[in-house]
Design an enzyme around this catalytic site. Structure first.
Site, mmCIF file in Angstrom:
data_model
loop_
_atom_site.group_PDB
_atom_site.id
_atom_site.type_symbol
_atom_site.label_atom_id
_atom_site.label_comp_id
_atom_site.label_asym_id
_atom_site.label_seq_id
_atom_site.Cartn_x
_atom_site.Cartn_y
_atom_site.Cartn_z
ATOM 1 N N SER A 151 -27.685 25.340 -26.569
ATOM 2 C CA SER A 151 -27.843 26.029 -25.138
ATOM 3 C C SER A 151 -27.663 27.547 -25.477
ATOM 4 O O SER A 151 -28.354 28.320 -26.181
ATOM 5 C CB SER A 151 -26.980 25.447 -24.099
ATOM 6 O OG SER A 151 -27.356 25.781 -22.932
ATOM 7 N N ASP A 204 -35.933 18.775 -20.754
ATOM 8 C CA ASP A 204 -34.614 19.575 -20.791
ATOM 9 C C ASP A 204 -34.517 20.065 -19.431
ATOM 10 O O ASP A 204 -35.222 21.197 -19.177
ATOM 11 C CB ASP A 204 -34.405 20.347 -21.988
ATOM 12 C CG ASP A 204 -32.982 20.874 -22.089
ATOM 13 O OD1 ASP A 204 -32.270 21.210 -20.973
ATOM 14 O OD2 ASP A 204 -32.315 21.194 -23.453
ATOM 15 N N HIS A 226 -30.510 17.355 -21.961
ATOM 16 C CA HIS A 226 -30.204 18.531 -22.365
ATOM 17 C C HIS A 226 -29.750 18.515 -23.963
ATOM 18 O O HIS A 226 -28.596 17.867 -24.181
ATOM 19 C CB HIS A 226 -29.064 19.374 -21.582
ATOM 20 C CG HIS A 226 -28.658 21.024 -21.931
ATOM 21 N ND1 HIS A 226 -29.812 21.739 -22.405
ATOM 22 C CD2 HIS A 226 -27.488 21.434 -22.253
ATOM 23 C CE1 HIS A 226 -29.129 22.789 -22.641
ATOM 24 N NE2 HIS A 226 -27.672 22.588 -22.621
#
Length: 513
Positions: free
Chosen positions: A229, A455, A483
């Protein structure tokens, strides 16, 4: 909405923490039993940086198969003779005999604790094969948690008021914007008073410079890195600053460094709305689904529920009010992983019955708030501080209203909740340190970029863009929900990552897992 801002580059660990919500799982550490030291590379560096790059890390046993150490870094890398900060590290040394070096891991955020991620969840973060050949190293970036932290409120009740407080007025009205701006300005002032000069130096480029120093102190000639991320942005900035020091870098759930604040917000709003639709379609077949009818009918029910909470918030047992902003936080957390959709069914069922308890459990889990009202980490303060330093736009009421209208069309449920976020950084006491531009990192080694087609937090299109912009980027597509994908999707993704990290092999083309 929560005043912490509309941008959601939340941590991979957050998806894990939902499954631990009822288990009470926490980190634990054994008394010190032994210590060992790292041998720094001894490489030549610019004058003034020698004491940082040549520092010897003293590792002490701190848990089951874990060692902990503290490094120092300058507050300001441009003035290394000034004050210093501490950086907290934890590692699990390579379990096999064929050690390849260190693998630094960042879980995202910004503001996520890499220390806790590895100490609590090394098996979630990395596979057995990777653990066999790498020392897996978690670290808290500058401003985060066990490292010298950003601090804004010493009284958790004040942080409660900022995060969970109901903003007066109709969302987007002059009254609402003024109240939000005032609350954010007060928060920024308190952060400046309690944190001091460090508040102006928790930007991503400074954190990337810390990583290069950690690489050298660990004794690695090049950096091996796994970023999730926001951690993918940190890794890209590192590759831009230190292309000749890149080893094997993996970016999972890639963040597009060139996306504007509005573009990022719109993409995330659409991503979470798409995940919500997938949940609603799945919910229709569950015996405990609180919705009846089609997906569109269920969406209408949720919109009505959020509007009702704006007008008449529910009161929790501890006196906190459940408005649509906190409900939004409670909804998005389980959307990070399909494995956690059961929590969404519980959430909607209880709130529709007038019970706010599950909603606050989920929102508290997202915000790192404990049952006793304290905060185990400073992830909210760090999240805001890092985002406000990385890039921001001045608050303009008319522009925000135009963008809010566009968001409401693009994502009718979540778009309104993610609108009007500019006041959050409008009065930040330090200038932004990073330009929103694409990163090519010429002369860097091969890098793996993983994107999940559905995602919600880091849309797949970002991974495609990042891989295309990086001169040596290689895209790995995972067709699925959730995710991030490595070590939690399928053997195709895991195999590609292990081939790269363990053998330096990149696929000839996207394996389209």
């Amino acid at each position: 909405m929560s005043r912490r801002g509309v941008r959601i580059t939340a941590i991979t660990a957050a998806a894990l923490s939902v499954s631990l919500l009822l288990s009470g799982c926490v980190s634990w550490f054994m008394p010190t039993e032994s210590s060992t030291t790292s041998t720094p590379t001894g490489e030549a560096v610019a004058p003034g940086l020698e004491k940082f790059y040549a520092q010897v890390l003293d590792w002490s046993t701190c848990g089951d198969n874990l060692q902990c150490a503290t490094a120092i870094a300058p507050v300001d890398w441009q003035a290394p003779e000034g004050d210093t900060i501490d950086l907290a590290l934890v590692r699990q040394t390579a379990r096999g005999s064929d050690r390849l070096g260190s693998l630094l891991v960042n879980p995202g955020g910004p503001g996520g604790s890499g220390f806790d991620f590895i100490a609590d969840s090394v098996d979630y973060a990395t596979s057995e094969a990777v653990q066999s050949q790498f020392d897996v190293v978690g670290f808290d970036p500058r401003g985060v948690n066990r490292s010298t932290p950003v601090s804004c409120y010493s009284d958790p009740a004040e942080l409660d008021a900022y995060i969970y407080g109901i903003t007066p007025g109709e969302r987007g009205s002059d009254e609402w914007i003024a109240a939000s701006t005032e609350a954010s300005a007060q928060f920024a002032q308190r952060c400046s008073e309690e944190t001091g000069p460090l508040l102006g130096f928790v930007d991503t480029p400074s954190a990337a410079r810390d990583m290069d120093m950690l690489r050298a102190a660990l004794g690695d000639e090049t950096l091996n890195y796994l970023g999730y991320s926001y951690g993918t942005l940190l890794g890209q900035v590192y590759a831009e600053l230190f292309p000749e020091k890149t080893g094997r870098l993996v970016f999972d759930g890639a963040v597009d460094p060139a996306a504007s604040e509005f573009e990022a917000t719109k993409a995330q709003a659409q991503g979470f709305e798409g995940a919500l639709d997938a949940f609603l379609a799945d919910c229709a077949g569950a015996s405990d689904c609180p919705f009846a009818g089609s997906v569109e009918q269920s969406r209408a029910t949720i919109r009505t529920l959020l509007e009702r909470l704006d007008k008449s918030p529910l009161t929790n047992a501890d006196g906190r009010k459940l408005g649509s902003g906190t409900m939004f936080t409670a909804i998005i957390l389980p959307l990070y992983s399909q494995a956690n959709w059961a929590y969404l069914r519980q959430l909607f069922t209880t709130v529709m019955q007038g019970d706010a308890s599950i909603a606050f459990d989920l929102a508290d889990n997202y915000n790192g708030r404990s049952d006793d009202g304290t905060y185990a980490e400073n992830q909210t303060e760090a999240f805001i501080a890092i985002n406000c330093l990385d890039a921001r736009e001045p608050a303009d009421n008319e522009r925000m209203r135009e963008q809010a209208a566009e968001l409401a069309v693009a994502a009718p449920i979540f778009g309104p909740q993610m609108s009007f976020g500019d006041p959050g950084c409008a009065n930040w006491p330090a200038e932004a340190k990073r330009d929103r531009t694409s990163i090519a990192a010429p002369d860097a080694a091969d890098m793996l970029v993983i994107g999940t087609t559905n995602d919600p937090a880091t849309p797949y299109e970002w991974a495609v863009t990042v891989a295309d912009n990086l001169d040596s980027g290689h895209l790995i597509t995972y067709n699925g929900e959730g995710h991030t994908a490595y070590n939690k999707s399928n053997e195709c993704v895991n195999g590609a990552v292990e081939d790269f990290l363990l053998r330096g092999e990149v696929p000839d083309s996207d394996p389209n897992c």
